[in-house]
Design a protein around this motif. Structure first.
Motif, short mmCIF file in Angstrom:
data_model
loop_
_atom_site.label_atom_id
_atom_site.label_comp_id
_atom_site.label_asym_id
_atom_site.label_seq_id
_atom_site.Cartn_x
_atom_site.Cartn_y
_atom_site.Cartn_z
N TYR A 167 -31.56 7.89 -20.05
CA TYR A 167 -30.52 6.90 -20.34
C TYR A 167 -29.48 7.39 -21.33
N GLY A 168 -29.52 8.66 -21.68
CA GLY A 168 -28.56 9.19 -22.63
C GLY A 168 -29.10 9.24 -24.04
N LYS A 169 -28.36 9.95 -24.88
CA LYS A 169 -28.77 10.21 -26.26
C LYS A 169 -28.91 8.93 -27.07
N ASP A 170 -27.94 8.02 -26.97
CA ASP A 170 -27.97 6.82 -27.81
C ASP A 170 -29.21 5.98 -27.53
N PHE A 171 -29.59 5.89 -26.27
CA PHE A 171 -30.76 5.08 -25.93
C PHE A 171 -32.05 5.79 -26.37
N HIS A 172 -32.12 7.09 -26.12
CA HIS A 172 -33.35 7.81 -26.42
C HIS A 172 -33.64 7.82 -27.92
N TYR A 173 -32.63 8.02 -28.73
CA TYR A 173 -32.81 8.05 -30.18
C TYR A 173 -32.55 6.69 -30.82
N GLY A 174 -32.44 5.67 -29.99
CA GLY A 174 -31.98 4.36 -30.46
C GLY A 174 -32.94 3.61 -31.36
N TYR A 175 -34.17 4.12 -31.53
CA TYR A 175 -35.07 3.43 -32.46
C TYR A 175 -35.22 4.19 -33.77
#
Length: 732
Positions: free
Chosen positions: A552-560
């Motif tokens: 889902y892209g960088k923002d979603f993957h690192y979003g937590y």
């Protein structure tokens, strides 16, 4: 009072009587042949044993792997010819008895356990001439002939044990790790010599790689002497025994890593100077001409990645690429092109994980793939003009296989079936063995060609599930999306509906095995309890791709980042709220369960969002992030010395007083990943807060419940029964 109906599971019937909504015992009358959870999770596993450690020979004509054809835990060595697909079992290692122990004081039960829980071959490698293999079994090293029926030859045997054997490039020696040092066995002379003499307590040789010319060996050492020694008790013996181990916690001093080389004849290690003691190395890659060793170097904050080329003669290093990324780097792939002129790597520079090329001497990156999708894996064969990658380009919940010319251009999709592909490309680049699975299909090895013809599976190489698996009632999922109410992100999920589902009825729901990537179209052993709850309990089962899922892209993957247990807990709450609006969902009967991070997430939801979920099961949960490893926790939360409030906000032990609903805590006391202390600590906090909960411990089992064959079936039964006892069965 609700009444149960007759439910088909597999091909037989199960008659069940329901007595009350919660807490009572239920009368069950399974007919002969019924698949119970005991049968579904007992060994030999009905879904089979997944092939592992898949390795091509240098000639691209054979693939070796570890496997058990009957679904047992004991893995032997197998080889399959390419392209014929002839499957040969090379070993029957159970024929080799263990070393007799002088003054063996083990009980008969302990001896039986050691035999029963033997996992078989642990590691193997091909010889340079592809005419034999080496393997390790019970810490001993064997040479294996490729002819079927010829027994392996044990060449090294010791009580201390050996690991990670490798052939020298000329095939005349075998190197291995023993007692934290590197050793060599001369296959011609039959002699053994010690190559390194690391003597400091807590320092061990780690990974190593022969220089292509065979003159030296490059290796790493890790100094973990600063880690504290902890105790793992076993209370099931007549007298309590304690296993000691060294373990680091987040915020503790980090291990010291060094890279060096030792001569083929052995001696003092010569070190590469990186100018710092604390860093991480992510792999070795020799250039095709053997003149350079590529090193991926990561700094102690996991945010600065540097590619160095090491001159194996002088040990001088040359920096060819550097990248800074916040909050951290998830995965790094770096390969040489077959001609050695360029480096092929992945980066998330544009917000999505894509493939780039870089001149070997350094310079500007050239982007080879682009789009709003992620590259999930990368492979570059030793020969040929193309690379292979898997990605989420076709569908967010699937992992498809593509080929791409190294000079650029459009990629070619090689996968034709929906599902999850893990590729192993041959050295000549012509053939691909894939490990393929779907939600209802356990992993199997298949053969593909690298090219347009690869769009069709060429040959199935293994047949892992037992025959009775064909009788298990499986379900095809219904995919859906919902919106996370806290930040508006679209979340992907799937649901399994009962066979005789009706929109006019209201069903209980379980969000099962909560974790990142749980809605993906691939096999998991936990699908069997999902199928079981759908079939026998007449539940709707839901799986969610929480924050940190890939594709889902960088923002979603690192979003937590610094929001673990907050943003993803909000996603589960949003999922529950979405489900409650559906006419066929009983909004009063929604539960969830998960293990490890999923167990942690279950606790964060039930303690910080009381009343949203009726019932939860938290297995092996982290309850205080201060207790976990630095390599995982510091990446996601920072270190506690600078972020103490974040640790309190994201750790269930500090929020235990908010618990509402039925909660079952589960933990194996021999767990060395998430320590049992995490469950013990939250148990104490719940007692102090006056909260009622249930607890199940497995005194002699570990994180995966893999030390005892009876543990996993027992847990699966308890999870299903816990939901049944508290949420009832079937629709209103």
């Amino acid at each position: 009072m609700r009444k149960r109906v007759v439910i088909i599971f597999g091909i037989l019937f199960l008659f069940l009587a329901y007595s009350s909504l919660a807490g009572d015992k239920y009368v069950k009358a399974p007919l002969k042949g019924q698949f119970t959870l005991e049968q579904l999770y007992s060994r030999p596993h009905i879904w089979g044993t997944e092939p592992s450690q898949v390795k091509w020979d240098k000639g691209s004509r054979q693939v070796a792997f570890l496997w058990n054809q009957e679904g047992g835990r004991f893995r032997d060595l197998w080889v399959v010819s390419i392209p014929e697909g002839k499957l040969t079992r090379l070993t029957r290692m159970k024929d080799f008895p263990p070393i007799p122990l002088q003054d063996d004081k083990r009980t008969e039960e302990e001896k039986w356990d050691a035999e029963l829980l033997d996992n078989g071959v642990s590691y193997f490698d091909w010889s340079p001439k592809c005419d034999e293999l080496i393997l390790t079994y019970r810490g001993d090293i064997y040479v294996v002939n490729l002819e079927e029926g010829v027994p392996p030859k044990r060449i090294i045997q010791s009580l201390e044990g050996e690991s990670r054997p490798q052939y020298s490039p000329d095939g005349e020696e075998i190197t291995f790790i023993k007692g934290g040092n590197l050793w060599a066995y001369d296959l011609i002379e039959g002699t053994i010599r010690q190559l390194t003499t690391v003597s400091k307590r807590g320092v061990r040789v780690g990974r190593y790689s022969w220089a292509p010319d065979g003159s030296s060996i490059f290796l790493t050492t890790t100094d973990s002497s600063m880690h504290r020694e902890i105790n793992i008790p076993d209370y099931t013996r007549k007298y309590t025994t304690v296993r000691k181990m060294r373990r680091g916690y987040v915020g503790d001093p980090l291990p010291i890593t060094r890279l060096g080389k030792v001569a083929r004849t052995g001696g003092i290690i010569q070190w590469v100077d990186f100018g710092e003691d604390v860093f991480f190395l992510r792999g070795f890659e020799w250039s095709p001409d053997g003149k350079w060793l590529l090193i991926n170097h990561m700094n102690k904050d996991y945010q600065d990645w540097t590619i160095y080329l090491i001159n194996p003669q002088t040990l001088e290093k040359k920096e060819v690429y550097r990248e800074h990324q916040e909050p951290w780097f998830w995965s790094i792939d770096t390969f040489w092109s077959p001609d050695g002129s360029t480096l092929i790597l992945t980066s998330e520079k544009d917000g999505w994980r894509h493939i780039y090329s870089l001149p070997a001497e350094g310079g500007e990156l050239s982007q080879l793939t682009s789009g709003e999708w992620d590259v999930l894996s990368l492979s570059v064969p030793e020969q040929g003009e193309s690379l292979l990658f898997t990605s989420s380009a076709v569908h967010r919940l699937e992992r498809h296989l593509f080929s791409l010319n190294l000079k650029g251009g459009a990629s070619l999709r090689l996968s034709s079936f929906k599902g999850h592909y893990t590729p192993f490309v041959s050295p000549d680049g012509k053939w691909i063995v894939v490990l393929f699975s779907q939600v209802s299909t356990p992993p199997e090895l298949y053969l593909l060609t690298n090219g347009e013809k690869g769009r069709k599976m060429q040959r199935r190489l293994t047949h892992s599930p037992r025959p009775e698996f064909e009788q298990v009632q499986v379900y095809q999922p219904r995919y859906f999306t919902f919106t996370n109410e806290s930040d508006g992100k679209t979340i992907h999920a799937r649901m399994l509906l009962p066979k005789n589902f009706s929109n006019s009825k209201r069903y209980p729901v379980v969000i099962s095995c909560v974790y990142a990537d749980r809605a993906k179209n691939l096999w998991s052993r936990y699908h069997l309890i999902d199928f079981y709850m759908v079939t026998e309990l007449n539940y709707i089962v839901v799986n969610v791709d929480n924050r940190a899922s890939v594709g889902y892209g960088k923002d979603f993957h690192y979003g937590y980042y610094q929001q673990m247990g907050i943003v993803d807990a909000a996603e589960l709450v949003s999922a529950a709220n979405y489900l409650k609006k559906l006419s066929y969902v009983d909004s009063e009967r929604i539960g969830l369960w998960g293990g490890s991070y999923g167990g942690y997430l279950t606790l964060m939801v039930m303690c910080n969002h009381p009343g949203v979920f009726h019932t939860g099961v938290a297995w092996k949960p982290v309850t205080d992030w201060h207790n976990y490893f630095d390599s995982y926790t510091a990446q996601r939360l920072g270190r506690p010395q600078e972020n103490e409030e974040i640790y309190k906000k994201t750790s269930p032990v500090f929020n235990a007083a908010g618990l509402k609903g039925n909660l079952l805590l589960v933990h194996g006391m021999q767990d060395v990943n998430v320590l049992f202390q995490d469950t013990a600590q939250i148990v104490q906090r719940l007692i102090e807060a006056g909260k009622y909960f249930d607890l199940m411990i497995y005194p002699r089992d570990n994180h995966m419940l893999s030390l005892r064959d009876e543990s996993l079936p027992d847990l699966m039964k308890r999870i299903a029964r816990y939901f049944e006892d508290h949420m009832g069965v079937g629709p209103e």
